[in-house]
Scaffold this motif. Structure first.
Motif, short mmCIF file in Angstrom:
data_model
loop_
_atom_site.label_atom_id
_atom_site.label_comp_id
_atom_site.label_asym_id
_atom_site.label_seq_id
_atom_site.Cartn_x
_atom_site.Cartn_y
_atom_site.Cartn_z
N ILE A 1 -83.93 90.23 47.21
CA ILE A 1 -84.54 89.36 46.20
C ILE A 1 -86.06 89.55 46.13
N PHE A 2 -86.74 89.24 47.23
CA PHE A 2 -88.21 89.25 47.19
C PHE A 2 -88.79 90.64 46.95
N LEU A 3 -88.31 91.67 47.69
CA LEU A 3 -88.85 93.02 47.51
C LEU A 3 -88.60 93.57 46.11
N LYS A 23 -94.10 98.47 53.11
CA LYS A 23 -93.19 99.33 53.88
C LYS A 23 -92.82 98.67 55.21
N TRP A 24 -93.81 98.05 55.89
CA TRP A 24 -93.53 97.39 57.16
C TRP A 24 -92.62 96.17 56.96
N LEU A 25 -92.82 95.46 55.85
CA LEU A 25 -91.97 94.31 55.54
C LEU A 25 -90.54 94.76 55.33
N ALA A 26 -90.36 95.85 54.58
CA ALA A 26 -89.02 96.38 54.32
C ALA A 26 -88.36 96.83 55.62
N SER A 27 -89.12 97.50 56.48
CA SER A 27 -88.58 98.00 57.74
C SER A 27 -88.16 96.85 58.65
N PHE A 28 -89.02 95.84 58.76
CA PHE A 28 -88.71 94.70 59.62
C PHE A 28 -87.47 93.95 59.11
N ALA A 29 -87.42 93.71 57.79
CA ALA A 29 -86.29 92.99 57.21
C ALA A 29 -84.99 93.77 57.40
N MET A 30 -85.06 95.11 57.24
CA MET A 30 -83.89 95.95 57.41
C MET A 30 -83.37 95.86 58.85
N LEU A 74 -85.62 102.86 50.21
CA LEU A 74 -86.25 101.55 50.04
C LEU A 74 -87.66 101.54 50.63
N HIS A 75 -87.82 102.21 51.78
CA HIS A 75 -89.13 102.26 52.42
C HIS A 75 -90.14 103.02 51.56
N THR A 76 -89.66 104.11 50.94
CA THR A 76 -90.53 104.90 50.06
C THR A 76 -90.97 104.07 48.87
N LEU A 77 -90.05 103.36 48.27
CA LEU A 77 -90.36 102.52 47.12
C LEU A 77 -91.32 101.40 47.50
N ALA A 78 -91.06 100.77 48.65
CA ALA A 78 -91.92 99.67 49.11
C ALA A 78 -93.35 100.16 49.34
N ILE A 109 -82.73 99.29 40.08
CA ILE A 109 -82.53 100.45 39.20
C ILE A 109 -83.76 100.64 38.30
N GLU A 110 -84.30 99.53 37.81
CA GLU A 110 -85.52 99.59 37.00
C GLU A 110 -86.68 100.20 37.80
N VAL A 111 -86.81 99.79 39.05
CA VAL A 111 -87.89 100.31 39.90
C VAL A 111 -87.70 101.79 40.18
N HIS A 112 -86.46 102.20 40.41
CA HIS A 112 -86.17 103.60 40.75
C HIS A 112 -86.56 104.56 39.62
N GLN A 113 -86.65 104.08 38.39
CA GLN A 113 -87.05 104.95 37.29
C GLN A 113 -88.47 105.49 37.47
N HIS A 114 -89.27 104.78 38.24
CA HIS A 114 -90.68 105.15 38.44
C HIS A 114 -90.89 105.95 39.72
N ALA A 115 -89.78 106.41 40.32
CA ALA A 115 -89.88 107.17 41.56
C ALA A 115 -88.87 108.32 41.55
#
Length: 400
Positions: free
Chosen positions: A346-348, A81-88, A68-72, A56-62
């Motif tokens: 957690i990590f992202l 973005k690739w890390l988020a896509s692979f993990a998803m 999630l991919h956009t934020l990453a 939620i804190e991160v979303h304030q800046h977007a």
């Protein structure tokens, strides 16, 4: 903010969290006892609520519509973005594999009970997968209609099961302690997976127009509802069957039959079985729909022309292959799903919030705890991934 929207968002988070992972909790906790599993559940709930608030804190800046991919990509670049896509994708496939492995065995038993026809585990797995695949390929509207009916029945079945099991709880069973220390660590990845709801956060942010107080309320209450339900579920399962019997009957079908035979109540076995079936089915529908849409969107972005049937094959064949070759892999697949969930939940969030705090000079909402809380949370994430890797390597006991 519209209270109805906040209430609806709270239920979405709760509904996303409560699923087939609930069935894995007694299996993961059999060797560690109720008290130890309670401490782990409360700790992991607090951890997941904390990292959700970081999102939620991160979303304030977007933008409110950011995924999630956009934020990453915004905070961590293309690699993020690739890390988020692979993990998803890894998470979706692992969960689908778990649900097919658990659902296939259940489906065979259900067909035998209602029709008297005995079919092999392989055929049951194929039929179960084809049933869900057909619903998903037809479209989201069909999934929505089917899921509403199934979810309503599931809630009613859960209420009946809890009502019948509760009077049979034996206090001494709840006082059981871990039979070996390694089991405590081994149980963490599976219990952790049962608290995953972070994939729904971007949609909730968009729905509530990025209103931080409402989002905080929805996340804290929405994630606490599953915790309360899980505690009651653990009470009635670990309190009805003694520890030795639970350990001897490791497996979803064995757990259901053990609960049914321990409590001498007519038709309770079928009720528990139907509840377990619906928990698997509703979770499988939601996760496979998410994977189907994700793969379809990915293929479209890469300029690959594909029909819904082609996307369906890519969605369902890999996890079905796992379930056919490893039919007892329900708990194992959930354990592997924990690795991807650690990255996503957690990590992202921690990496993105560090970037956001370093880049922004504005006085936005900031989650309490500072760098110490971020470091401790990262350490728990490493512990969860390490535990699953040690199970795979054979240094920790495998569950289920």
């Amino acid at each position: 903010m519209n209270n109805s929207k906040v209430f609806g968002s709270t239920l979405i988070i709760a509904g996303t969290t409560i699923g087939a992972g609930m069935l894995a909790l007694p299996l993961a906790s059999a060797g560690i006892g109720f008290t130890t599993s309670l401490i782990i559940m409360i700790t992991l709930w607090a951890l997941m609520a904390y990292t959700a608030l970081l999102m939620i804190e991160v979303h304030q800046h977007a933008d409110n519509s950011a995924t999630l991919h956009t934020l990453a990509k915004q905070f961590l670049g293309k690699k993020g973005k690739w890390l988020a896509s692979f993990a998803m994708m890894f998470l979706f496939y692992a969960l689908c594999a778990a649900y097919i492995a658990g659902g296939g065995a259940q489906f065979a038993e259900r067909i035998a009970n209602f029709t008297g026809v005995e079919i092999s585990g392989t055929n049951a797995t194929l039929l179960f997968t084809l049933l869900v695949a057909g619903i998903v390929i037809i479209g989201t509207a069909t999934v929505d209609k089917v899921n509403r009916v199934l979810f309503t029945i599931k809630v009613l079945m859960m209420a009946v099961v809890l009502t019948f099991l509760a009077p049979n709880v034996t206090e001494s069973y709840l006082m059981s302690m871990p039979i070996e220390q390694g089991l405590v660590i081994a149980a963490i990845p599976v219990i952790f997976t049962s608290f995953g709801f972070h994939g729904s956060i971007p949609a909730i942010v968009n729905y509530l127009d990025g209103h931080t107080p409402s989002l905080r309320k929805a996340i804290v209450i929405g994630s606490a509802i599953p915790l309360i339900i899980y505690v009651f579920w653990q009470l009635v399962t670990l309190g009805v069957v003694n520890q030795a019997t639970l350990i001897e009957n490791q497996g979803l079908s064995a757990l259901i039959s053990t609960l049914a035979t321990t409590v001498h109540q007519s038709n309770l076995g079928q009720t528990i079985g139907i509840f377990a079936d619906l928990a698997l089915l509703t979770s499988f529908l939601g996760v496979s729909l998410g994977l189907f849409e994700f793969l379809g969107d990915t293929m479209k972005q890469r300029g690959v022309s594909s029909s819904r049937l082609a996307v369906g094959l890519v969605t369902f064949l890999p996890p079905m292959g796992f379930a056919l070759f490893y039919p007892q892999g329900f708990i194992t697949a959930l354990g592997y799903a924990a690795i991807a969930l650690v990255v996503l939940a957690i990590f992202l969030p921690i990496m993105m919030v560090r970037k956001a705090r370093a880049q922004s000079q504005l006085s936005h909402y900031q989650v309490a705890g500072g760098n110490l809380a971020l470091a401790v949370t990262s350490g728990v994430g490493v512990l969860i991934v390490g535990a699953q890797l040690l199970i795979t390597a054979g240094f920790l006991p495998a569950l289920g």
